[in-house]
Design a protein around this motif. Sequence first.
Motif, PDB file in Angstrom:
ATOM      1  N   GLY A  90       0.802  -1.215   0.000  1.00  0.00           N
ATOM      2  CA  GLY A  90       0.000   0.000   0.000  1.00  0.00           C
ATOM      3  C   GLY A  90       0.833   1.261   0.000  1.00  0.00           C
ATOM      4  O   GLY A  90       1.961   1.277   0.469  1.00  0.00           O
ATOM      5  N   PRO A  91       0.254   2.330  -0.548  1.00  0.00           N
ATOM      6  CA  PRO A  91       0.998   3.555  -0.818  1.00  0.00           C
ATOM      7  C   PRO A  91       1.548   4.228   0.431  1.00  0.00           C
ATOM      8  O   PRO A  91       2.569   4.895   0.379  1.00  0.00           O
ATOM      9  N   LEU A 438      -1.846   7.172   6.506  1.00  0.00           N
ATOM     10  CA  LEU A 438      -2.220   7.277   5.092  1.00  0.00           C
ATOM     11  C   LEU A 438      -1.962   8.687   4.547  1.00  0.00           C
ATOM     12  O   LEU A 438      -1.787   8.874   3.352  1.00  0.00           O
ATOM     13  N   THR A 517     -10.118  -0.984  -8.421  1.00  0.00           N
ATOM     14  CA  THR A 517      -8.806  -1.530  -8.032  1.00  0.00           C
ATOM     15  C   THR A 517      -8.111  -2.232  -9.185  1.00  0.00           C
ATOM     16  O   THR A 517      -6.893  -2.251  -9.250  1.00  0.00           O
ATOM     17  N   LYS A 547      -7.474   6.838  -6.005  1.00  0.00           N
ATOM     18  CA  LYS A 547      -7.825   5.478  -5.591  1.00  0.00           C
ATOM     19  C   LYS A 547      -8.152   5.377  -4.098  1.00  0.00           C
ATOM     20  O   LYS A 547      -9.004   4.604  -3.695  1.00  0.00           O
ATOM     21  N   TYR A 548      -7.468   6.140  -3.302  1.00  0.00           N
ATOM     22  CA  TYR A 548      -7.667   6.014  -1.855  1.00  0.00           C
ATOM     23  C   TYR A 548      -8.450   7.182  -1.279  1.00  0.00           C
ATOM     24  O   TYR A 548      -8.416   7.429  -0.085  1.00  0.00           O
ATOM     25  N   TYR A 551     -10.580   6.732   1.980  1.00  0.00           N
ATOM     26  CA  TYR A 551      -9.826   6.569   3.231  1.00  0.00           C
ATOM     27  C   TYR A 551      -9.045   7.824   3.581  1.00  0.00           C
ATOM     28  O   TYR A 551      -8.896   8.165   4.746  1.00  0.00           O
TER      29      TYR A 551
ATOM     30  N   ASN B 416     -12.645  -5.423  -1.322  1.00  0.00           N
ATOM     31  CA  ASN B 416     -12.326  -4.562  -2.459  1.00  0.00           C
ATOM     32  C   ASN B 416     -10.857  -4.581  -2.825  1.00  0.00           C
ATOM     33  O   ASN B 416     -10.386  -3.727  -3.561  1.00  0.00           O
ATOM     34  N   ASN B 417     -10.134  -5.559  -2.247  1.00  0.00           N
ATOM     35  CA  ASN B 417      -8.721  -5.733  -2.593  1.00  0.00           C
ATOM     36  C   ASN B 417      -7.843  -4.539  -2.298  1.00  0.00           C
ATOM     37  O   ASN B 417      -6.903  -4.268  -3.038  1.00  0.00           O
ATOM     38  N   PHE B 418      -8.168  -3.810  -1.259  1.00  0.00           N
ATOM     39  CA  PHE B 418      -7.279  -2.716  -0.889  1.00  0.00           C
ATOM     40  C   PHE B 418      -5.996  -3.292  -0.302  1.00  0.00           C
ATOM     41  O   PHE B 418      -6.010  -4.397   0.243  1.00  0.00           O
ATOM     42  N   PRO B 419      -4.882  -2.556  -0.407  1.00  0.00           N
ATOM     43  CA  PRO B 419      -3.639  -3.057   0.190  1.00  0.00           C
ATOM     44  C   PRO B 419      -3.705  -3.025   1.720  1.00  0.00           C
ATOM     45  O   PRO B 419      -4.564  -2.377   2.309  1.00  0.00           O
ATOM     46  N   ILE B 420      -2.736  -3.689   2.302  1.00  0.00           N
ATOM     47  CA  ILE B 420      -2.769  -3.938   3.739  1.00  0.00           C
ATOM     48  C   ILE B 420      -2.706  -2.658   4.574  1.00  0.00           C
ATOM     49  O   ILE B 420      -3.281  -2.575   5.653  1.00  0.00           O
ATOM     50  N   ASP B 421      -2.021  -1.632   4.067  1.00  0.00           N
ATOM     51  CA  ASP B 421      -1.924  -0.411   4.881  1.00  0.00           C
ATOM     52  C   ASP B 421      -3.278   0.295   4.981  1.00  0.00           C
ATOM     53  O   ASP B 421      -3.551   0.996   5.939  1.00  0.00           O
ATOM     54  N   ILE B 422      -4.128   0.064   3.967  1.00  0.00           N
ATOM     55  CA  ILE B 422      -5.478   0.624   4.025  1.00  0.00           C
ATOM     56  C   ILE B 422      -6.331  -0.225   4.973  1.00  0.00           C
ATOM     57  O   ILE B 422      -7.024   0.300   5.846  1.00  0.00           O
ATOM     58  N   ILE B 425      -6.270   0.425   8.614  1.00  0.00           N
ATOM     59  CA  ILE B 425      -6.918   1.617   9.201  1.00  0.00           C
ATOM     60  C   ILE B 425      -8.202   1.232   9.937  1.00  0.00           C
ATOM     61  O   ILE B 425      -8.340   1.521  11.127  1.00  0.00           O
TER      62      ILE B 425
END
Lengths: 628, 458
Positions: A90-91, A438, A517, A547-548, A551, B416-422, B425
């Motif tokens: 993740g970014p 984030l 995604t 994309k994010y 969040y 939704n296949n978000f990456p782990i850092d998301i 949260i």
Amino acid sequence: MSYNGGKFDVAVIGAGHAGCEAALAAARMGMKTLLFSISLEALANMPCNPHIGGSSKGHLVKEIDCLGGEMGKNIDKTFIQLRMLNTSKGPAVYSLRAQADRKMYQMEMKHTIEKQENLYLKQAEIVDIKVEDGKVKAIETNVGAIYDVDSIIVATGTYLKGKIHIGEVSFESGPDGVFPSVKLSDCLKNLGIEIFRFKTGTPARINRRTVDFSKMEIQEGDDKLLPFSFEDKIDQNTEQLPCYLTYTNSKTHEIIRKNLHRSPLYSGRIEGTGPRYCPSIEDKVVRFADKERHQIFIEPMGRNTDEMYVQGMSSSLPEDVQIEMYRSIAGLEHVEFTRPAYAIEYDCINPEELKLSLEHKTIENLFFAGQINGTSGYEEAASQGLIAGINAALKLKGKDPVILDRSQAYIGVLIDDIVTKGTNEPYRMMTSRAEYRLLLRQDNTDLRLTDIGHEIGLISDERYKNFCQKREDIAKEIERLKTTTIKPSDKLNEILKNNDSSTVSGGIKLVDLLKRTELNYEKLKEIDVNRPELSDEVIEEVQIQVKYEGYIKLQEAQVEKFKKLENKKIPQDIVYSAIKGLRLEARQKLDKIKPLSIGQASRISGVSPADVNVLLIYIEQNRSKSEE
Amino acid sequence: MENTIAAISTATGNGGIGIIRLSGKNSFEIIKKIFVPFKATTFEKKGYIIKYGYIIDPTNNQKIDEVLVSFFVAPKSYTTEDMCEINSHGGTIVLRKILELCLKNGAELAEPGEFTKRAFLNGRIDLAQAESVIDLINSKSENEAKASINQLEGYLSNKIKNIKNKLLDIMADIEANIDYPEYDIEDVTNNKMQVCLNEIKDELIKLSKSFENGKILKEGVKTIILGKPNAGKSSLLNTILKEERAIVSEYAGTTRDTIEEFVNIKGIPLKLIDTAGIRKTEDKIEEIGVNRALKLAEGADLIIAIFDASKDLDEEDYEILEIIKNKNSIILLNKIDIDDIHLENNEKICSSSNNILKISAKNGEGIDELYDLIEKMYSNNEIDMNDGVVITNIRHKNQIDKAINSVEEAMNSIENNFPIDIISIPIKQILIDLSVITGEDVSEDIINEIFSKFCLGK
């Protein structure tokens, strides 16, 4: 005998990662600055691991860069391997890590300092800090030079009363065989500053010639090389050196267990508190007795040396035991040490005595930065050095200090943590310490901090102009994606099908496609015919922001809430003992920390929500009183 | 002020009416969602107005209560913010339900003393009054702290700690993976997280339901009155109900079936069940009643065992004492108006329950003490019910509902296949939501867990 060495604005004690940043920042902000080191050969040294960056630490380096610090640029010039870590996670947590050519890093930094106008580098041990009327006055070296200075930044790292332990042997020393600083610690104590004893350690260095790499896994650098500094371009043809991975085994563990009684840690000869995240190999074997093997990384220390660093094998066992246990590891059977592993104890201060500007609370113009504040790590040190240097200069200019909050930067989290909560072990930065992770991404570091760097004069007008252009490009492109509707077509649906994305029958906004995604900016190229020419950095930023978005907005809303409390300032002349209704513990803690805001007060351990309410009301009450 | 707050403003208990207060800029908006006035009206902002209508649950349009709502337009209100006061027909259940609706539709639960605090901060009350606000906040917080300590020593805190430990375990995996990417830490798979989150969701929903639909609020504390024939069960029931509903006779065995009554004692809803007397009997009809009584006793939340204190204990009394063993019970020594033969010193009685009272069901002596005892046992305390932990504190319930939302958010982000850092949260948010109940620092917890679980570093 002593003599007067002249008058300077700022003196920095110690030329490690904190001291170098502090001195450069002060000098660049127009301060006539002195930088002292016990040995100039130790300037910007990496006495432990030869790498910079990594998770959260890479973020710190980028933040230093956007505030006009040197670390990012210096490693961009001297890296021997670059890797972007966490790319699948993740970014917010992408992190750049570089293996450094340790000597080159030192020489580059030393030369940068030597060339810097206003900056005077001197080899000397500082033995005394003279304070008059609660204000910094002068500084004295071991050879009797007394310099009149307006401001001092103490960045002594692990040198203060440094003591090295190798098994039964111990001796007074700074890291890497350099002299320790023996007198300054008592001087600080006499100034009324509380002194702690911390401990850290480092593994052995070995000779490359004696290592059998065929028994190890090779770890190469990335193909695409990215810089730390937003201002640098990396030569993609730079030759990179690999690292190697091997493991300890049951035999290694047996040797350690058999010899535990010879460890100064376990026999109680070391009093200092060590960090949990940096345990020695004997600690790991004792604490994780059921783990069959531990990872060991063999890292090169430079292009022109055969010395290598053995990450994972820090130890304070005697040298003979060390050799035996290292040689039990696959590939190290015939290893020869160049330097043994050791543990080092050193004096540091309680960071709760500092303001968020890193100035001491009661001694004016005395700043502290780096490992002496109870932190650990080059990047943590450099961050504090930069902030201390900036704030020492700003103070002499009569300006407000730069204080980054927890929603702005990892540097803000770091300083707020140590100053507000103190630390009972060497403090290491981790992404999990940041509530708004984030928002504190490495890709948007420039968006977060360049304005500040430019305003204090450490970011050039040219860089700032380029930055403003980038910021504008990002905003414009996001706006375009939000307002451009793509009509349904066979071509669009084919692209969607090929990417396992659901097809559309009506018009759809580009931004909504990009949010999916399974799609990205590149994949939409064919149907997005009018897109402007944009740099990779702009495209990356646009993608992440789109994309994010959900969040990111969520965290921004939390930040808004957080800021409300941060913006409720506490008058610094407040007398906590006079506040009826505060519990005793809260009163004492508040009096010690002297928080700047209600938000900071609420983070002090021992201050309850009820105490915060009482405080709020008291402040309000006094405000209306003074208005009457 | 930042958010809109709500709270029940009348004292706990069962008064004639109860008031729920809302304060903050969204007060009117929230009311609009849950209040249907009788006469079509606009909620125009002007001065003070009172409207008559229904509070409804907007999810199913069910009518909750007939109410009067007063609207106060800022700055002409106690807090100087927009305010509403809902006058309802009281009763703990109805008040809590309305408050819950307010919270579900955007209000935050007010902190102790927060209305007064806002009044002060907005300049509505003067300095002398402010002093007392500090005391108020302190004393309220203290009481609340005491109450929560009681609760936290018990089942709820254990339950929440278990859930938190599961989450910390996952969080430590995630965070160690992020902060130490070079180490061979097992990847946290989506499947592992989903399994864990599903488990946690079920447990949280159960906890939340224990409040929402829990027996206490829906059915009341299921209370069985046990006693041998003529010990005074029906007299007690009548005294409590203040009306003759059960047939009371001088002869043993008059009450044949069970009688259920819903009563409200100091705000605690009780479902009172009067049983046929426990008595060995040849009589078929009465036997069914006796068996049923025994069965009901098994499923009861509270057993009130009543004994005739004018006589010595007999075999049937001992059988009753056997039934109430290890259950939530109150022993009533009845008929002290006739004679008192000091049954309270009886060893068997003392060992069967901690709660022993002397009463006269006939003339009402000791009944107030009984009410106090019931209030003490059931107000604001978690009760060990048959199926585990029950939440009675709306603050806790509120946090648990927030945690459930965060669990759902986390599951969405995984799907939704978000990456782990998301994903981390919302998972961290669950921990934060729950930590409001137990009061720990989440970041510290996670870091401690990482270092106790993994072996990392140079």
